[in-house]
Design an enzyme around this catalytic site. Structure first.
Site, PDB file in Angstrom:
ATOM      1  N   LYS A 114      -5.057  -1.909  -5.476  1.00 21.16           N
ATOM      2  CA  LYS A 114      -3.990  -1.626  -6.210  1.00 21.16           C
ATOM      3  C   LYS A 114      -4.619  -0.734  -7.421  1.00 21.16           C
ATOM      4  O   LYS A 114      -4.012  -0.014  -7.991  1.00 21.16           O
ATOM      5  CB  LYS A 114      -3.200  -2.884  -6.630  1.00 21.16           C
ATOM      6  CG  LYS A 114      -2.424  -3.073  -5.311  1.00 21.16           C
ATOM      7  CD  LYS A 114      -1.146  -3.638  -5.689  1.00 21.16           C
ATOM      8  CE  LYS A 114      -0.277  -3.945  -4.529  1.00 21.16           C
ATOM      9  NZ  LYS A 114       1.167  -4.772  -4.675  1.00 21.16           N
ATOM     10  N   LYS A 207      -0.969   0.076   5.642  1.00 22.40           N
ATOM     11  CA  LYS A 207       0.163  -0.969   5.682  1.00 22.40           C
ATOM     12  C   LYS A 207       1.566  -0.376   5.158  1.00 22.40           C
ATOM     13  O   LYS A 207       1.451   0.554   4.348  1.00 22.40           O
ATOM     14  CB  LYS A 207      -0.332  -2.275   4.741  1.00 22.40           C
ATOM     15  CG  LYS A 207       0.541  -3.067   4.574  1.00 22.40           C
ATOM     16  CD  LYS A 207       0.072  -4.398   3.767  1.00 22.40           C
ATOM     17  CE  LYS A 207       0.519  -3.988   2.228  1.00 22.40           C
ATOM     18  NZ  LYS A 207       1.299  -4.982   1.616  1.00 22.40           N
ATOM     19  N   LYS A 210       5.918  -0.818  -0.114  1.00 24.63           N
ATOM     20  CA  LYS A 210       6.972  -0.264  -1.003  1.00 24.63           C
ATOM     21  C   LYS A 210       6.614   0.742  -1.911  1.00 24.63           C
ATOM     22  O   LYS A 210       7.380   1.617  -2.200  1.00 24.63           O
ATOM     23  CB  LYS A 210       7.395  -1.345  -2.029  1.00 24.63           C
ATOM     24  CG  LYS A 210       8.065  -2.664  -1.345  1.00 24.63           C
ATOM     25  CD  LYS A 210       8.587  -3.548  -2.418  1.00 24.63           C
ATOM     26  CE  LYS A 210       8.539  -4.672  -2.160  1.00 24.63           C
ATOM     27  NZ  LYS A 210       7.452  -5.554  -2.448  1.00 24.63           N
TER      28      LYS A 210
END
Ligand code: AQP
Length: 347
Positions: A114, A207, A210
Site C-alpha cells: 500500500k 487481488k 476496492k
C-alpha cells in the site's frame, strides 16, 4: 483461562464492498452468527490510514453497514457498529504500539504494497495498522477471526502481540487472578472455502480490491444486474476449455478464479463446478456464472439501496451496536490498564 468462543471481524469503509469481501469473509460471517457470539465492525479508523474525503467516508460507513445487513447479518443477533464509536480500540492500539516491535511491522507485506515506492510519505497510521487490528480483536478477547487469505499475516501478528503481552506482564497478570497467565487468547484465523482470495477480473495475479482504479476489475455489491453481467462477460480468460479436474487449473489463474467464484456462490467446491463445466468453453461458462452472480448479488444490492434510503436508521443500528460493544470492551481495557500499572477511577 478458558476463553469463551467469540467472533470478531471488520471491513474498511474505503468504498463499496465487492465480491472478494463477500466471498472471502462475509459468507463465513453469516454462517458463524448461527453458532457464535459475533461482533462485526465497520473499521473506519483503519480507513483513515489513507486520506478519505469526509463526506464520502460518512457515506461509505453507512453503505458498508447497509451491505452487511442486506447480505444477511442480523443486527439483533450480532453486534454491528463502527469502530470509532468504541474508544477501547484506539486506546488498546496505543498499548499494542508499545508491545509490538518495529521489526515485526517491517515485515508486513500489506504495508509494503500500500505504501509502494513512496514509503516516506505513508501515514504512521498505515504502518501501525496491524496493531490497531490486533486491538480490534483482543479488545473483545475474540477467539475466531473470519477473514480472507490476505489477512493471514496480520492475524499472525495479532497472535504474537497477545503472546508478548501475556509474557511481558506475566507476574502482574497472575496477581490479577489469571493463574495460567493467559490474559489474551491466541485468536484463530478462519480462512475457509473455495474463494479465500478472489482475484481481479482483469488480471488473475492481482487481488480484487476496492482501491484498484479499474471498476471492471471487481464486482461491487452495489452493481446492478446489467453491470454484473457485463463485467463477467469482459473478464479476462485464456483460450482453452475448462478442465475436468482441479489439477488442470494450475497455471491458469483467471480460470481458477472464475471457477472458485462460481463454487463459492453455488455453495459447492471447485471439483463440483468442473464436473459440470469441464470441457466447455468460457463462452458457455461465463453466462452461467453471470446468472448465478446476478441471482445471488442482485437481491443484496436491492436491499442495501432500500436501507440506504433511511440513513438515520442505519446510524441508530450503529449506535446500538456500539453501546453493546462497549459493555464487553471497556472492562477488558480496564483490566489491561490495571495489569500494566496505570491508575484509573475505581469502578
Ligand atoms: N480479493 C479478496 N478476496 C478474498 N477476501 C478479500 N478481502 C478483501 N479482498 C479480498 C477480505 O475482506 C475483508 C475486508 O477487507 P478490508 O475492507 O478491510 O480491506 P482490504 O483487505 O484491504 O480490502 P480491499 O478491497 O483490498 O480494500 P482496499 O483496496 O481499500 O485496500 C478482509 O477479511 C479481507 O481479507
Amino acid at each position: 483461562m478458558k476463553f469463551k468462543e467469540r467472533v470478531f471481524s471488520g471491513m474498511q469503509p474505503t468504498g463499496s464492498l465487492h465480491l472478494g469481501n463477500y466471498l472471502g469473509a462475509m459468507l463465513k460471517w453469516i454462517d458463524l452468527q448461527k453458532t457464535h457470539e459475533c461482533i462485526y465492525c465497520v473499521v473506519d479508523l483503519h480507513a483513515i490510514t489513507v486520506w478519505q474525503e469526509p463526506g464520502e467516508l460518512r457515506h461509505a460507513i453507512r453503505q458498508v453497514t447497509a451491505a452487511y445487513i442486506a447480505a444477511g447479518l442480523d443486527p439483533e443477533k450480532s453486534i454491528l457498529f463502527n469502530q470509532s464509536q468504541v474508544s477501547a480500540h484506539a486506546e488498546l492500539a496505543w498499548v499494542f504500539n508499545c508491545v509490538a516491535r518495529l521489526g515485526w511491522l517491517n515485515r508486513m507485506t500489506q504495508f509494503k504494497e500500500k505504501a509502494g515506492k513512496d514509503r516516506e510519505n505513508a501515514s504512521v497510521g498505515l504502518y501501525a495498522y496491524p496493531n490497531l487490528m490486533a486491538a480490534d480483536i483482543l479488545a473483545y478477547r475474540a477467539t475466531h477471526v473470519p477473514v480472507g487469505d490476505d489477512q493471514k499475516q496480520h492475524l499472525e501478528l495479532a497472535r504474537d502481540i497477545a503472546q508478548k503481552f501475556n509474557n511481558d506482564f506475566a507476574e502482574s497478570i497472575r496477581t490479577a487472578g489469571y493463574e495460567d497467565g493467559q490474559f489474551f487468547p491466541q485468536p484463530e484465523p478462519v480462512i475457509v472455502g473455495p474463494a479465500t482470495r478472489v482475484m481481479s477480473l482483469r488480471d488473475g495475479s492481482r487481488k480484487m480490491s476496492k482501491s484498484e482504479p479499474s471498476d471492471l476489475s471487481r464486482i461491487n455489491l452495489t452493481d446492478d444486474d446489467d453491470t454484473i453481467a457485463k463485467k463477467i462477460r469482459k473478464a479476462k480468460t485464456d483460450p482453452e476449455a475448462l478442465p475436468s479436474e482441479i489439477e488442470g487449473l494450475a497455471g491458469r489463474p483467471e480460470a481458477d478464479n472464475l471457477v472458485g467464484i462460481y463454487a463459492a456462490l453455488a455453495g459447492s467446491g471447485k471439483a463440483d463446478v468442473l464436473s459440470e463445466f469441464g470441457g466447455r468453453q468460457f463462452s458457455e461458462f461465463k453466462p452461467a456464472l453471470a446468472d448465478l452472480c446476478v441471482a445471488r448479488l442482485g437481491p443484496i444490492a436491492q436491499e442495501a439501496r432500500r436501507l440506504m434510503a433511511d440513513p438515520a436508521e442505519i446510524d441508530r443500528v450503529l449506535v446500538d451496536g456500539a453501546n453493546r460493544a462497549r459493555i464487553i470492551a471497556e472492562p477488558i481495557l480496564g483490566e489491561v490498564k490495571d495489569v500494566i500499572g496505570l491508575i484509573r477511577a475505581a469502578s
